[in-house]
Structure formats: structure tokens, C-alpha cells
Design a protein around this motif. Structure first.
Motif, PDB file in Angstrom:
ATOM      1  N   TYR A 255      58.776 -30.807 -42.676  1.00 15.44           N
ATOM      2  CA  TYR A 255      58.107 -31.040 -43.966  1.00 15.44           C
ATOM      3  C   TYR A 255      58.355 -29.945 -45.002  1.00 15.44           C
ATOM      4  O   TYR A 255      57.429 -29.267 -45.423  1.00 15.44           O
ATOM      5  CB  TYR A 255      56.605 -31.238 -43.743  1.00 15.44           C
ATOM      6  CG  TYR A 255      56.315 -32.432 -42.867  1.00 15.44           C
ATOM      7  CD1 TYR A 255      56.151 -33.694 -43.424  1.00 15.44           C
ATOM      8  CD2 TYR A 255      56.238 -32.303 -41.478  1.00 15.44           C
ATOM      9  CE1 TYR A 255      55.902 -34.790 -42.620  1.00 15.44           C
ATOM     10  CE2 TYR A 255      55.992 -33.399 -40.671  1.00 15.44           C
ATOM     11  CZ  TYR A 255      55.830 -34.632 -41.251  1.00 15.44           C
ATOM     12  OH  TYR A 255      55.597 -35.727 -40.456  1.00 15.44           O
TER      13      TYR A 255
ATOM     14  N   PHE B 179      58.965 -38.401 -46.045  1.00 13.37           N
ATOM     15  CA  PHE B 179      57.852 -38.975 -45.282  1.00 13.37           C
ATOM     16  C   PHE B 179      57.049 -39.935 -46.158  1.00 13.37           C
ATOM     17  O   PHE B 179      56.661 -41.023 -45.709  1.00 13.37           O
ATOM     18  CB  PHE B 179      56.947 -37.895 -44.678  1.00 13.37           C
ATOM     19  CG  PHE B 179      55.758 -38.506 -44.006  1.00 13.37           C
ATOM     20  CD1 PHE B 179      55.930 -39.337 -42.908  1.00 13.37           C
ATOM     21  CD2 PHE B 179      54.482 -38.313 -44.497  1.00 13.37           C
ATOM     22  CE1 PHE B 179      54.845 -39.972 -42.302  1.00 13.37           C
ATOM     23  CE2 PHE B 179      53.397 -38.935 -43.907  1.00 13.37           C
ATOM     24  CZ  PHE B 179      53.577 -39.758 -42.805  1.00 13.37           C
TER      25      PHE B 179
ATOM     26  N   TYR C 226      57.367 -49.483 -40.953  1.00 18.31           N
ATOM     27  CA  TYR C 226      56.397 -48.415 -40.642  1.00 18.31           C
ATOM     28  C   TYR C 226      54.986 -48.943 -40.941  1.00 18.31           C
ATOM     29  O   TYR C 226      54.462 -48.815 -42.048  1.00 18.31           O
ATOM     30  CB  TYR C 226      56.714 -47.148 -41.446  1.00 18.31           C
ATOM     31  CG  TYR C 226      55.916 -45.954 -40.970  1.00 18.31           C
ATOM     32  CD1 TYR C 226      56.253 -45.292 -39.787  1.00 18.31           C
ATOM     33  CD2 TYR C 226      54.812 -45.506 -41.679  1.00 18.31           C
ATOM     34  CE1 TYR C 226      55.514 -44.217 -39.333  1.00 18.31           C
ATOM     35  CE2 TYR C 226      54.060 -44.423 -41.230  1.00 18.31           C
ATOM     36  CZ  TYR C 226      54.422 -43.791 -40.059  1.00 18.31           C
ATOM     37  OH  TYR C 226      53.670 -42.716 -39.604  1.00 18.31           O
TER      38      TYR C 226
ATOM     39  N   GLY D 260      45.866 -40.892 -40.340  1.00 15.81           N
ATOM     40  CA  GLY D 260      47.325 -40.894 -40.240  1.00 15.81           C
ATOM     41  C   GLY D 260      47.873 -40.797 -38.829  1.00 15.81           C
ATOM     42  O   GLY D 260      49.065 -40.826 -38.629  1.00 15.81           O
ATOM     43  N   SER D 261      46.996 -40.616 -37.836  1.00  8.87           N
ATOM     44  CA  SER D 261      47.444 -40.375 -36.453  1.00  8.87           C
ATOM     45  C   SER D 261      48.318 -39.123 -36.368  1.00  8.87           C
ATOM     46  O   SER D 261      49.207 -39.033 -35.520  1.00  8.87           O
ATOM     47  CB  SER D 261      48.181 -41.586 -35.851  1.00  8.87           C
ATOM     48  OG  SER D 261      48.138 -41.534 -34.432  1.00  8.87           O
TER      49      SER D 261
ATOM     50  N   ASN E 188      51.112 -36.331 -33.274  1.00 11.65           N
ATOM     51  CA  ASN E 188      52.312 -35.488 -33.331  1.00 11.65           C
ATOM     52  C   ASN E 188      52.178 -34.229 -32.472  1.00 11.65           C
ATOM     53  O   ASN E 188      53.092 -33.404 -32.423  1.00 11.65           O
ATOM     54  CB  ASN E 188      52.646 -35.112 -34.779  1.00 11.65           C
ATOM     55  CG  ASN E 188      53.060 -36.297 -35.632  1.00 11.65           C
ATOM     56  OD1 ASN E 188      52.572 -36.486 -36.726  1.00 11.65           O
ATOM     57  ND2 ASN E 188      53.953 -37.130 -35.130  1.00 11.65           N
TER      58      ASN E 188
ATOM     59  N   TYR F 294      60.245 -46.149 -36.203  1.00 12.14           N
ATOM     60  CA  TYR F 294      60.787 -44.780 -36.267  1.00 12.14           C
ATOM     61  C   TYR F 294      62.315 -44.775 -36.389  1.00 12.14           C
ATOM     62  O   TYR F 294      62.946 -43.728 -36.247  1.00 12.14           O
ATOM     63  CB  TYR F 294      60.312 -43.977 -35.045  1.00 12.14           C
ATOM     64  CG  TYR F 294      58.810 -43.725 -35.159  1.00 12.14           C
ATOM     65  CD1 TYR F 294      58.316 -42.574 -35.765  1.00 12.14           C
ATOM     66  CD2 TYR F 294      57.900 -44.688 -34.741  1.00 12.14           C
ATOM     67  CE1 TYR F 294      56.970 -42.373 -35.930  1.00 12.14           C
ATOM     68  CE2 TYR F 294      56.529 -44.496 -34.900  1.00 12.14           C
ATOM     69  CZ  TYR F 294      56.073 -43.339 -35.503  1.00 12.14           C
ATOM     70  OH  TYR F 294      54.719 -43.148 -35.683  1.00 12.14           O
TER      71      TYR F 294
ATOM     72  N   PHE G  70      65.091 -38.301 -42.856  1.00 12.33           N
ATOM     73  CA  PHE G  70      63.959 -37.387 -42.632  1.00 12.33           C
ATOM     74  C   PHE G  70      64.284 -36.437 -41.475  1.00 12.33           C
ATOM     75  O   PHE G  70      64.073 -35.217 -41.558  1.00 12.33           O
ATOM     76  CB  PHE G  70      62.739 -38.258 -42.322  1.00 12.33           C
ATOM     77  CG  PHE G  70      61.482 -37.547 -41.904  1.00 12.33           C
ATOM     78  CD1 PHE G  70      60.822 -36.695 -42.778  1.00 12.33           C
ATOM     79  CD2 PHE G  70      60.916 -37.775 -40.649  1.00 12.33           C
ATOM     80  CE1 PHE G  70      59.634 -36.073 -42.397  1.00 12.33           C
ATOM     81  CE2 PHE G  70      59.736 -37.163 -40.270  1.00 12.33           C
ATOM     82  CZ  PHE G  70      59.099 -36.302 -41.145  1.00 12.33           C
TER      83      PHE G  70
ATOM     84  N   GLU H 105      60.568 -34.339 -32.813  1.00 12.32           N
ATOM     85  CA  GLU H 105      59.188 -34.797 -33.037  1.00 12.32           C
ATOM     86  C   GLU H 105      58.721 -35.681 -31.886  1.00 12.32           C
ATOM     87  O   GLU H 105      59.506 -36.414 -31.298  1.00 12.32           O
ATOM     88  CB  GLU H 105      59.092 -35.606 -34.347  1.00 12.32           C
ATOM     89  CG  GLU H 105      57.653 -35.925 -34.743  1.00 12.32           C
ATOM     90  CD  GLU H 105      57.552 -36.845 -35.959  1.00 12.32           C
ATOM     91  OE1 GLU H 105      56.889 -36.449 -36.922  1.00 12.32           O
ATOM     92  OE2 GLU H 105      58.137 -37.948 -35.941  1.00 12.32           O
TER      93      GLU H 105
ATOM     94  N   SER I  24      55.558 -38.588 -31.317  1.00  7.17           N
ATOM     95  CA  SER I  24      54.473 -39.337 -31.965  1.00  7.17           C
ATOM     96  C   SER I  24      53.778 -40.140 -30.866  1.00  7.17           C
ATOM     97  O   SER I  24      54.241 -41.218 -30.485  1.00  7.17           O
ATOM     98  CB  SER I  24      55.043 -40.236 -33.067  1.00  7.17           C
ATOM     99  OG  SER I  24      54.000 -40.734 -33.866  1.00  7.17           O
TER     100      SER I  24
HETATM  101  C1  AVI Z   1      52.886 -37.713 -39.853  1.00 12.83           C
HETATM  102  N1  AVI Z   1      53.036 -38.512 -38.645  1.00 12.83           N
HETATM  103  C2  AVI Z   1      51.762 -39.124 -38.266  1.00 12.83           C
HETATM  104  C3  AVI Z   1      54.156 -39.462 -38.677  1.00 12.83           C
HETATM  105  C4  AVI Z   1      54.173 -40.297 -37.370  1.00 12.83           C
HETATM  106  O1  AVI Z   1      54.150 -41.511 -37.485  1.00 12.83           O
HETATM  107  O2  AVI Z   1      54.194 -39.708 -36.294  1.00 12.83           O
HETATM  108  C5  AVI Z   1      55.476 -38.733 -38.855  1.00 12.83           C
HETATM  109  C6  AVI Z   1      56.673 -39.632 -38.822  1.00 12.83           C
HETATM  110  N2  AVI Z   1      57.798 -39.361 -38.218  1.00 12.83           N
HETATM  111  C7  AVI Z   1      58.661 -40.325 -38.378  1.00 12.83           C
HETATM  112  N3  AVI Z   1      58.081 -41.286 -39.064  1.00 12.83           N
HETATM  113  C8  AVI Z   1      56.848 -40.856 -39.382  1.00 12.83           C
END
Ligand code: AVI
Length: 332
Positions: A42, A50, A59, A163-164, A168, A212, A222, A286, A288
Motif C-alpha cells: 500500500y 486497491f 471482487y 473490510g475483512s 490479511n 483475487y 496491485f 499476501e 486473505s
Molecule cells: C484489504 N484486504 C481486505 C483485501 C483482501 O481482500 O484481502 C486486499 C486485497 N488483496 C487483493 N485484493 C484485495
């Protein structure tokens, strides 16, 4: 609105390099499974990407959570009341935060964020929208307990973490954060704080992987932006074109993992240190995590919060949970 506390939270060396970024990247690239903490996705470009992700067809989390916040306002008002200070962990979204504030008409709003610029912008926009609402932005790292402004000290508190974003974090970090939130929100045995938290739900793998790895390639950008950021800020020579974005469902850990995968054997430098990767090797960027009602209850309880109510959107994709700080008592 009070002035923010203006603490310089980023520790930079004489060349202006963010020291924490450098040490996380170098330590992560030295590991057998290369991995870099997701918070470094970020920068300005990553934050904008994002925002773009949240509007993508695939999404669903942002739309699903917004639908819950829109539909359940009267229930929030009944269960939460209108005398609390809302403490938001993060600067707040221009859509979700107003929905909650409109629903419960709180006594004050306290956004906590490590990025002072973003905090000031979003707080100013919110003050314009809710002219009578006292807004007290605090520039702070909310992963640790934060001292709230004295004006809100006597008020009952509602923590808000949509936002959950909790997804992460690996379980240990998520539990640490939930405990820190409890410490930040204070309260007494007779007057326990509440927490309203968004937690995304487990669903078909194809839906998760598409969310994703979208068709337009915005999530890929991203992810790849992290490699570009390393090149920009850490004198990196990562051949970005030789990497592809991967979004993989890890069923054992109930999470989507984002990786940057090398498409060929390659070498690069970061801060004068040399790294080698073979074709197919990845940098893990990452996690999620996705929850079931039981796993979300367990996580909240481990962090010191007792779930009171749970709402899902009409397709059962996402949950918003209201929890109360758990009583300190002995249990079997
Ligand atoms: C910020 N977070 C909750 C997003 C997620 O869905 O885990 C980050 C994200 N990474 C890829 N798409 C969105």
C-alpha cells in the motif's frame, strides 16, 4: 476537528529510505520461501489500485459488506445505541463509514491511521458530511494499544474494523490485534466496549480465486506494484516483466495467497544484496483468510471478544459481526 497528533511515524535513513520497508524486504527475500509483509503493497500507487479492485465485478467483498451496512442500520442502532464514540481502525471508507455513522448517530468519531495524509483527507471529507459530529483523527499504528483523545475518554466505545482486513493477518497477529483493540477501547467490567467487524466467508474456490485474479488484471498490477516499489525505493533491479501474479486457494489454512512467480531463472539486487530465483519459485505477498461462522467466533474469542450478533449479505458471501469485550472470569 482537532489537529492530528502529527507524530513522524515513518523512520527513514539519511537517504530517505523507510528502514522498516528495507529490513522487511531483505529479511523476506533471504528466506527459503520468499515472503514480504502485505502492508508494503500500500504505497500511493498500491492504495489507488486497491480502490480500483473494490469496484471490480469479481471482487464481491466491498459490495457485500456495503449491502449489510445499508440494510442493517436500524438493528445496529438498537444494539449499539447512539451515545458511543466510534473508533475506526483505519482511515475509513468514503462509503462504509457514513453508512454506520448515519445509522447510529454516534457521540464522536475517532479514525486511527498510520498514514497522516490519508487520515486528514478522509476526516475532512467526513466532517463536511456530518457537520455536527465531533471528529478526532489520531495518527497512530493501531496494531499496538493507542491512547485516545481525552475528549472521548468518558464515552462508551464502539470499535469499527470493516473490510475483512483482519483476514490479511495470520491467526497469531490477528489475536494480538484484537487484544490491542480491546486495550485501546478501554472500558470497565460494567461498561464493556463493542466491536463491529467485517469477516469474509469461505466459498467456492473458483469465486475466491477470481476475486483475487480479475480478468482486467488490476489485482495483478496491485501485486506487481510491490516489485516496482522495491525497485523505486530500495535500488532494486527486479525484472518485473519476468514475474506473474498468482492467486491460490490454500485449503489447509483457509486462505487465498497472492504470490509473484518467476517465469524463468533470474537474478536481481536489492540494496546491493544479490538474490537468485529459479523458474516457478515465488515471493509470497499476501494472505486473505476466509472464515466460517465457527472459525470467526473462535478467533474473536481468542482475542477477548464475545460475538453477540452476525449478519450476512443476501448471497451469504460476507459477514459483519457485533462482539462485546469478554468478561474477565474463570471458565472450565
Ligand atoms: C484489504 N484486504 C481486505 C483485501 C483482501 O481482500 O484481502 C486486499 C486485497 N488483496 C487483493 N485484493 C484485495
Amino acid at each position: 476537528m482537532t489537529a492530528s497528533q502529527g507524530i513522524a511515524l515513518v523512520d527513514r535513513d539519511d537517504d530517505g529510505v523507510d528502514k522498516a520497508f528495507r529490513s522487511d524486504v531483505l529479511a523476506g527475500l533471504r528466506q527459503a520461501q520468499k515472503a514480504i509483509p502485505a502492508r508494503w503493497l500500500y504505497d500511493d500507487a498500491g492504495s489507488q489500485l486497491f480502490e480500483d479492485i473494490t469496484t471490480l465485478e469479481e471482487y464481491y467483498p466491498t459490495r457485500a459488506e456495503t449491502q449489510i451496512l445499508e440494510a442493517r442500520g436500524p438493528e445496529f442502532r438498537d444494539m449499539i445505541g447512539s451515545d458511543r464514540a466510534v473508533v475506526e481502525f483505519g482511515s475509513g471508507s468514503s462509503v462504509k463509514t457514513p453508512l454506520l455513522l448515519k445509522a447510529i448517530d454516534p457521540a464522536a468519531y475517532v479514525p486511527l491511521d498510520i498514514s497522516g495524509d490519508f487520515l486528514r483527507q478522509s476526516s475532512a471529507a467526513l466532517s463536511d458530511k456530518f457537520p455536527g459530529l465531533p471528529v478526532y483523527p489520531v495518527e497512530a499504528d493501531f496494531m499496538k494499544p493507542v491512547t485516545l483523545p481525552e475528549e472521548v475518554e468518558p464515552m462508551r466505545k464502539l470499535g469499527f474494523f470493516p473490510g475483512s482486513t483482519i483476514g490479511n493477518m495470520v491467526a497469531r497477529t490477528a489475536v494480538d490485534l484484537l487484544r490491542s483493540m480491546r486495550a485501546t477501547l478501554g472500558g470497565t467490567e460494567g461498561e464493556r466496549p463493542l466491536l463491529l467487524i467485517g469477516m469474509d466467508l469461505v466459498k467456492e474456490t473458483a469465486v475466491l480465486e477470481a476475486a483475487y485474479d480479475d480478468a482486467k488484471g488490476v489485482t495483478a498490477e496491485f501485486n506487481l506494484n510491490l516489485a516496482r516499489r522495491i525497485n523505486r525505493e530500495l535500488e532494486g533491479t527486479i525484472p518485473v516483466d519476468a514475474f506473474v501474479h498468482r492467486a491460490i486457494w490454500n485449503d489447509d489454512y483457509s486462505r487465498i495467497e497472492m504470490h509473484l512467480e518467476a517465469t524463468r531463472d533470474l537474478e536481481f539486487e536489492v540494496c546491493d544484496e544479490h538474490f537468485v530465483m529459479t523458474a516457478g519459485e515465488t515471493i509470497h505477498t499476501e494472505n486473505s483468510h476466509k472464515f466460517s461462522p465457527r472459525s470467526s467466533n473462535l478467533l474473536l474469542l481468542a482475542g477477548g471478544w464475545t460475538p453477540m450478533a452476525r449478519w450476512t449479505d443476501d448471497q451469504g458471501r460476507f459477514s459483519v459481526i457485533l462482539a462485546e469485550a469478554s468478561e474477565h472470569r474463570n471458565a472450565p
